[in-house]
Scaffold this motif. Sequence first.
Motif, PDB file in Angstrom:
ATOM      1  N   ARG A  64      82.503  13.617  34.623  1.00  0.00           N
ATOM      2  CA  ARG A  64      82.091  14.069  33.302  1.00  0.00           C
ATOM      3  C   ARG A  64      81.059  15.184  33.412  1.00  0.00           C
ATOM      4  N   SER A  65      80.181  15.062  34.366  1.00  0.00           N
ATOM      5  CA  SER A  65      79.149  16.091  34.554  1.00  0.00           C
ATOM      6  C   SER A  65      79.755  17.398  35.028  1.00  0.00           C
ATOM      7  N   MET A  66      80.787  17.318  35.863  1.00  0.00           N
ATOM      8  CA  MET A  66      81.407  18.524  36.400  1.00  0.00           C
ATOM      9  C   MET A  66      82.278  19.235  35.367  1.00  0.00           C
ATOM     10  N   LEU A  67      83.056  18.473  34.609  1.00  0.00           N
ATOM     11  CA  LEU A  67      84.054  19.062  33.717  1.00  0.00           C
ATOM     12  C   LEU A  67      83.594  19.150  32.272  1.00  0.00           C
ATOM     13  N   GLY A  68      82.493  18.513  31.947  1.00  0.00           N
ATOM     14  CA  GLY A  68      82.063  18.487  30.559  1.00  0.00           C
ATOM     15  C   GLY A  68      82.744  17.361  29.801  1.00  0.00           C
ATOM     16  N   SER A  69      82.235  17.000  28.641  1.00  0.00           N
ATOM     17  CA  SER A  69      82.769  15.869  27.894  1.00  0.00           C
ATOM     18  C   SER A  69      83.552  16.325  26.677  1.00  0.00           C
ATOM     19  N   VAL A  70      84.489  15.459  26.251  1.00  0.00           N
ATOM     20  CA  VAL A  70      85.237  15.718  25.023  1.00  0.00           C
ATOM     21  C   VAL A  70      84.279  15.765  23.843  1.00  0.00           C
ATOM     22  N   SER A  71      83.345  14.819  23.787  1.00  0.00           N
ATOM     23  CA  SER A  71      82.402  14.771  22.664  1.00  0.00           C
ATOM     24  C   SER A  71      81.542  16.032  22.612  1.00  0.00           C
ATOM     25  N   GLY A  72      81.130  16.529  23.778  1.00  0.00           N
ATOM     26  CA  GLY A  72      80.326  17.747  23.813  1.00  0.00           C
ATOM     27  C   GLY A  72      81.093  18.950  23.317  1.00  0.00           C
ATOM     28  N   GLU A  73      82.360  19.054  23.714  1.00  0.00           N
ATOM     29  CA  GLU A  73      83.176  20.189  23.286  1.00  0.00           C
ATOM     30  C   GLU A  73      83.423  20.151  21.785  1.00  0.00           C
ATOM     31  N   ILE A  74      83.694  18.948  21.268  1.00  0.00           N
ATOM     32  CA  ILE A  74      83.929  18.820  19.825  1.00  0.00           C
ATOM     33  C   ILE A  74      82.656  19.126  19.045  1.00  0.00           C
ATOM     34  N   ALA A  75      81.524  18.597  19.516  1.00  0.00           N
ATOM     35  CA  ALA A  75      80.257  18.854  18.832  1.00  0.00           C
ATOM     36  C   ALA A  75      79.928  20.343  18.807  1.00  0.00           C
ATOM     37  N   ALA A  76      80.325  21.059  19.852  1.00  0.00           N
ATOM     38  CA  ALA A  76      80.007  22.482  19.939  1.00  0.00           C
ATOM     39  C   ALA A  76      80.890  23.344  19.048  1.00  0.00           C
ATOM     40  N   HIS A  77      82.138  22.907  18.773  1.00  0.00           N
ATOM     41  CA  HIS A  77      83.086  23.782  18.086  1.00  0.00           C
ATOM     42  C   HIS A  77      83.613  23.222  16.774  1.00  0.00           C
ATOM     43  N   ALA A  78      83.192  22.056  16.361  1.00  0.00           N
ATOM     44  CA  ALA A  78      83.731  21.444  15.139  1.00  0.00           C
ATOM     45  C   ALA A  78      83.337  22.232  13.895  1.00  0.00           C
ATOM     46  N   PRO A  79      84.223  22.292  12.900  1.00  0.00           N
ATOM     47  CA  PRO A  79      83.912  23.004  11.646  1.00  0.00           C
ATOM     48  C   PRO A  79      83.188  22.120  10.643  1.00  0.00           C
ATOM     49  N   CYS A  80      82.704  20.961  11.095  1.00  0.00           N
ATOM     50  CA  CYS A  80      82.108  20.000  10.176  1.00  0.00           C
ATOM     51  C   CYS A  80      81.021  19.205  10.895  1.00  0.00           C
ATOM     52  N   THR A  81      80.459  18.233  10.204  1.00  0.00           N
ATOM     53  CA  THR A  81      79.461  17.345  10.792  1.00  0.00           C
ATOM     54  C   THR A  81      80.106  16.492  11.884  1.00  0.00           C
ATOM     55  N   VAL A  82      79.390  16.270  12.972  1.00  0.00           N
ATOM     56  CA  VAL A  82      79.873  15.413  14.066  1.00  0.00           C
ATOM     57  C   VAL A  82      78.818  14.368  14.380  1.00  0.00           C
ATOM     58  N   THR A  83      79.247  13.123  14.433  1.00  0.00           N
ATOM     59  CA  THR A  83      78.369  12.037  14.876  1.00  0.00           C
ATOM     60  C   THR A  83      78.901  11.506  16.196  1.00  0.00           C
ATOM     61  N   VAL A  84      78.089  11.594  17.233  1.00  0.00           N
ATOM     62  CA  VAL A  84      78.457  11.068  18.549  1.00  0.00           C
ATOM     63  C   VAL A  84      77.740   9.734  18.730  1.00  0.00           C
ATOM     64  N   VAL A  85      78.518   8.679  18.819  1.00  0.00           N
ATOM     65  CA  VAL A  85      77.964   7.333  18.940  1.00  0.00           C
ATOM     66  C   VAL A  85      77.793   6.987  20.413  1.00  0.00           C
ATOM     67  N   ARG A  86      76.625   6.498  20.778  1.00  0.00           N
ATOM     68  CA  ARG A  86      76.344   6.094  22.161  1.00  0.00           C
ATOM     69  C   ARG A  86      75.858   4.659  22.195  1.00  0.00           C
ATOM     70  N   ASN A  87      76.089   4.019  23.313  1.00  0.00           N
ATOM     71  CA  ASN A  87      75.465   2.715  23.542  1.00  0.00           C
ATOM     72  C   ASN A  87      73.987   2.922  23.834  1.00  0.00           C
ATOM     73  N   ARG A  88      73.162   2.135  23.213  1.00  0.00           N
ATOM     74  CA  ARG A  88      71.744   2.241  23.462  1.00  0.00           C
ATOM     75  C   ARG A  88      71.448   1.810  24.909  1.00  0.00           C
ATOM     76  N   GLN A  89      70.802   2.685  25.635  1.00  0.00           N
ATOM     77  CA  GLN A  89      70.465   2.375  27.042  1.00  0.00           C
ATOM     78  C   GLN A  89      69.139   1.637  27.108  1.00  0.00           C
ATOM     79  N   ARG A  90      69.169   0.435  27.620  1.00  0.00           N
ATOM     80  CA  ARG A  90      67.950  -0.360  27.738  1.00  0.00           C
ATOM     81  C   ARG A  90      67.227   0.021  29.025  1.00  0.00           C
ATOM     82  N   PRO A  91      65.909   0.151  28.976  1.00  0.00           N
ATOM     83  CA  PRO A  91      65.155   0.490  30.195  1.00  0.00           C
ATOM     84  C   PRO A  91      65.279  -0.611  31.241  1.00  0.00           C
ATOM     85  N   GLN A  92      65.406  -0.199  32.491  1.00  0.00           N
ATOM     86  CA  GLN A  92      65.546  -1.180  33.584  1.00  0.00           C
ATOM     87  C   GLN A  92      64.180  -1.726  33.998  1.00  0.00           C
TER      88      GLN A  92
END
Length: 467
Positions: free
Chosen positions: A439-467
């Motif tokens: 994902r780091s090398m090729l980029g993400s689908v969500s990142g590409e959509i967020a960058a080029h979408a003609p509308c509002t984009v909400t990217v949902v993530r799992n909350r990362q708990r501190p270790q």
Amino acid sequence: MVKARLKPGDEIDGFVIEDIAHNGGMARIWKVSRPDIDFPILMKVPVIGEGDDPAAIVGFEMEQMILPRLSGPHVPRFIANGDFATLPYIVMERLPGGSLYPLLERLPLPPEEVAAIGAKVAMALDSLHRQHVVHLDLKPSNVMFRKTGEAVLIDYGLARHIHLPDLMDEQFRLPYGTAPYMAPEQVLGTRSDFRSDLFALGVMLYFFATGERPFGDPQRLKGLKRRLWRDPLPPRARNAAIPPALQEIILHCLEVNPAWRYPSAAQLALDLQDLSAVKLTARAEKMKRDPLGTVLRRRFNPVPIETVKPQTAEAQLANAPIVAVAIDLAGNAPDLDDAKRKTVARIIENTPDARIACINVLKINRIAIDTSLDEEGRNKHVLRLVQLRNWSTDLPTPGGGITFHVLEAVSPADAILEYARENYVDHIVLGARAESTMRSMLGSVSGEIAAHAPCTVTVVRNRQRPQ
């Protein structure tokens, strides 16, 4: 005023009059040219004479106010206005080809052609409504098409701009419009509800599909008011070739109460583009008019007409967005799926008339031959439609409904972006996968959509708990 009677060769404000393009009762339209303009243009000049309807003059003023404020492929490009103190005119782009009017010679049209035309007109209405304008005179002669396929709405003499004074309403008490296409609330004098245009489109779809107008062509106010209590003969009773889904759409548009119609032109366009996804109700199977007893009750106890005021008309549109939810059906991220459902549920809670479009992309190979069946012999497309329905089971049902779409494409991001652009999507909801080297090398689908979408984009993530 300068010359009221123009002729070829006359020059007005640098525009050279060429040939007459249309000689109407309210306006004459001339082909004109100007040295600095390198595309075809027209000059529209109102007919002003003894005994002419003053509403024609007021309507021309309205068009001069509205047209310069419009933009995009669904309206003719505005060039210039002429002052009433000298010569009133509007110069605009001249579109190639004709309107939908010639199609009336070969009605009824095949249902798939009716739906395709309707979808393009609905997209044009959505663009117009987002620019704060209700057309109020939608009919075949006021719809043209660009070479690139977009519908173009013309003639804004009866239109209403929500943010401008409504001169027609201020100066006249009788309703103005084209009788067969006028919505019930328009007959009663309301000129600020975007859904009036959806009623007119429903009339046009009915006419194109059956060859008959649903309410005839009444010439008096009494005849116009009949549509408030007398329902039309269902389209399939006139033409058995009309599929139930198309009848569902048409009768949905023709509801007497605007609150019972589609909440937005964009949602209507979405249904017309995919009849297989239309949710069928009793409208779809109706084959007779309502019985006399029902009609009499409506006649003397009218259906409520729930319209919106100018200051709330745009809020009504904002409460009916199309929300595309991109769903990964791999099943390896249940927490992310739950978070996405909660996000969609909150959107529905805040915008109860939203339309939810659940989308999955069936990735195909760029070169290798794909098979439509999985290892167990099941159709992949159908299987994913079932999985999408299962995914949405726990969602509340919004007013605009929930539809399901499997897109086949090489690039998931491109497929989702294209869907959003073609369907006037207001909001895209998608999940972000966990970090990985690929994902780091090729980029993400969500990142590409967020960058080029003609509308509002909400990217949902799992909350990362501190270790």
